[in-house]
Design a protein around this motif. Sequence first.
Motif, mmCIF file in Angstrom:
data_model
loop_
_atom_site.group_PDB
_atom_site.id
_atom_site.type_symbol
_atom_site.label_atom_id
_atom_site.label_comp_id
_atom_site.label_asym_id
_atom_site.label_seq_id
_atom_site.Cartn_x
_atom_site.Cartn_y
_atom_site.Cartn_z
ATOM 1 N N VAL A 184 -1.542 2.036 3.895
ATOM 2 C CA VAL A 184 -0.751 3.335 3.597
ATOM 3 C C VAL A 184 0.485 2.869 3.179
ATOM 4 C CG1 VAL A 184 0.241 5.066 5.109
ATOM 5 C CG2 VAL A 184 -2.161 4.345 5.754
ATOM 6 N N LYS A 185 1.314 2.052 3.434
ATOM 7 C CA LYS A 185 2.518 1.763 3.083
ATOM 8 C C LYS A 185 2.422 1.464 1.530
ATOM 9 C CE LYS A 185 4.773 0.541 7.314
ATOM 10 N NZ LYS A 185 5.405 -0.698 8.337
ATOM 11 N N ASN A 186 1.220 0.782 1.094
ATOM 12 C CA ASN A 186 1.323 0.568 -0.283
ATOM 13 C C ASN A 186 0.807 1.804 -1.197
ATOM 14 O OD1 ASN A 186 1.696 -2.200 -0.392
ATOM 15 N ND2 ASN A 186 -0.173 -2.868 0.305
ATOM 16 N N LEU A 187 0.314 2.649 -0.576
ATOM 17 C CA LEU A 187 0.020 3.882 -1.314
ATOM 18 C C LEU A 187 1.317 4.713 -1.456
ATOM 19 C CD1 LEU A 187 -3.262 5.367 0.703
ATOM 20 C CD2 LEU A 187 -3.068 4.482 -1.708
ATOM 21 N N ILE A 188 2.169 4.650 -0.522
ATOM 22 C CA ILE A 188 3.477 5.279 -0.473
ATOM 23 C C ILE A 188 4.300 4.439 -1.513
ATOM 24 C CG2 ILE A 188 5.529 5.786 0.782
ATOM 25 C CD1 ILE A 188 3.995 5.891 3.381
#
Length: 617
Positions: A184-188
């Motif tokens: 999720v943090k990489n998507l952001i």
Amino acid sequence: MKRAFTTSLRFMSPRHPPKGYTCRLLTSFQFLLYSTYPNPNHKPHFPYSSNPAHAKLQQLLLEKSKSGFDKLDDALVVFDKMLHMKPLLPVINFNQLLAALVRMKQYTVAVSVFRDMRVKCIPVDTTTFGTVINTCCHLNALDYAFSLLGGIIKSGFAPDVVTYNTLVRGLILQDKPVEAEILVKNLIRFKDVQPNVVTYNIIIDGLCKSGPTSMAVTLFRYMEKKGCKPNTITYNTIIDCLCKQRLVDQALGLLHEMTKKGILPDVITYSSLIQGLGDFNRWQDITRLLKKMDIQNISPNVRTFNIMIDAYGKEGKIKDAEDMIEIMTKRDLYPNVVTYNSLMDGYCLRGEVDEALAVLENMTRKGVVPNIRTYNILINGYCKKLKVDRAIDLLQQIPLEGLTPTIETYCTILQGFFITGRHVEAQNFFKEKMIDQGLKLDKVTCRILLHGLCQYGFVDKALSFFQMMECSGLIPDIYIYTILIDGLSKNGHLEKARSLFKNLPSKGLRPDVKTYTTMIQALCHEGLFIEANRLFVNMKANDCLPNDATYNTLIRGCFHNKKTGSCSSCFTYEVLAIVTTNREFFKLDMVMVSVVMKTPIDENIRSSELIGLEDRI
């Protein structure tokens, strides 16, 4: 997109992945070379048909997508019909078929149907891929689920937040909340898709179930920082987790916070808090919460009442528990099996097992079907009352009620036999009812059996079972080793006990306070007070704090050695050193109070030391 997922892959891969794991995932991520923009030539298929036969089948698919087919063959017959229709039905109808198969938990069949659709060039959309990704997650085929993202992109679609939420849920199902958080943090980071509150809720729930609470709270604050507003579900998840971790005051703080932010608590919020407060017997706080619920027009549900009934039962307040049931009924909330189980458990804790049996008969008359937990409560109650034969009668009754005994059922009876001194019957019961029936043993079973065997002097049998347990792949924990060390030392096998203790680090285990105390007691009993005192010092050096039992054991060892003549005449100074140095950490038990008071004290002992001794009594 490519950067986000190649980065995610690097973090998600295990340090020592199983053979082929990394290769499969790397292959899965080759789809990142394709565009993430929708296919401009894609034309949606409309779900309606003027053909009566088609329309009838479409209506059937709509209904079955919500409930599933009664039989798998019925679903496959429908799929076969759909393949031979001219023109083909719209993609939404194929999606409904896949949804029906998922409802039926026919995950493998759903994947096979999807493959047939691809082979026959039947059009698909993001919903199709999302359904199959969800199916793969249920099958623990996470690498294939990620590879399907490539299929989405190659088909001209862009994965949306719903698709990623499905993958995040798949990671959580495989107990990988940290990897889900990194994804999720990489998507952001790469601005591919903006996670929504559902995304965060899935991960927070996973962290609460498998990781430290602090990690869930950290992610909770991170989502706020990134502009994603938490909802009631988010707060409920963390509040429930904090209450289960006995951090009730922090949970109450979150209730205040969410109310201040205009996020309304619901009955789930209050139920979790009531359960947490009940564990600490904070009845005044519970009363205040109930008043808040009333002001906010939030009615307690069956679970709320069950929590309070369970708390009253554990306190032995049966009258209050029965009053709660009466209030439930007046509010048109009907007690269920959990309600009656809590009441029965309360009676059994008071030793009133016959009254608990009367509750069983009453609930049956009212149409509430007992479960295996109901019988386990009664069996445990009778075993504690030393009425093991009555417990055996209930065990025989369980299959007649259409229920299957659990490992807890058998363990309770096994322990009951040992408690009543019927060790021969205990061993026969273990062999005939547990081993011969192919029952899968757990660590609790092993602890009960080893303790019982050691208690009655069957040390060789205990060691033999211990070796069999290790060979079967059941890894002993520190509690099992402590039981063996205690049993060996009390049956004249100090060297074997000492050997087990010394080998604990090689097994990846750290002795706890009970293990240390058991070994100290064994050494003191053999007159090895100097070695016992050395172990006591090492215990504190290894960040294992002694408790009352440890101190009293060591002091008892001093007096024992004095009587046997194996300790120097300065034993009184040794006792006083223990007492005065650690006066803030323990109290003498009643046995040691009596011994100390009757022991002559050397005239040279300073009065301040005597005061230190008196303070401990």
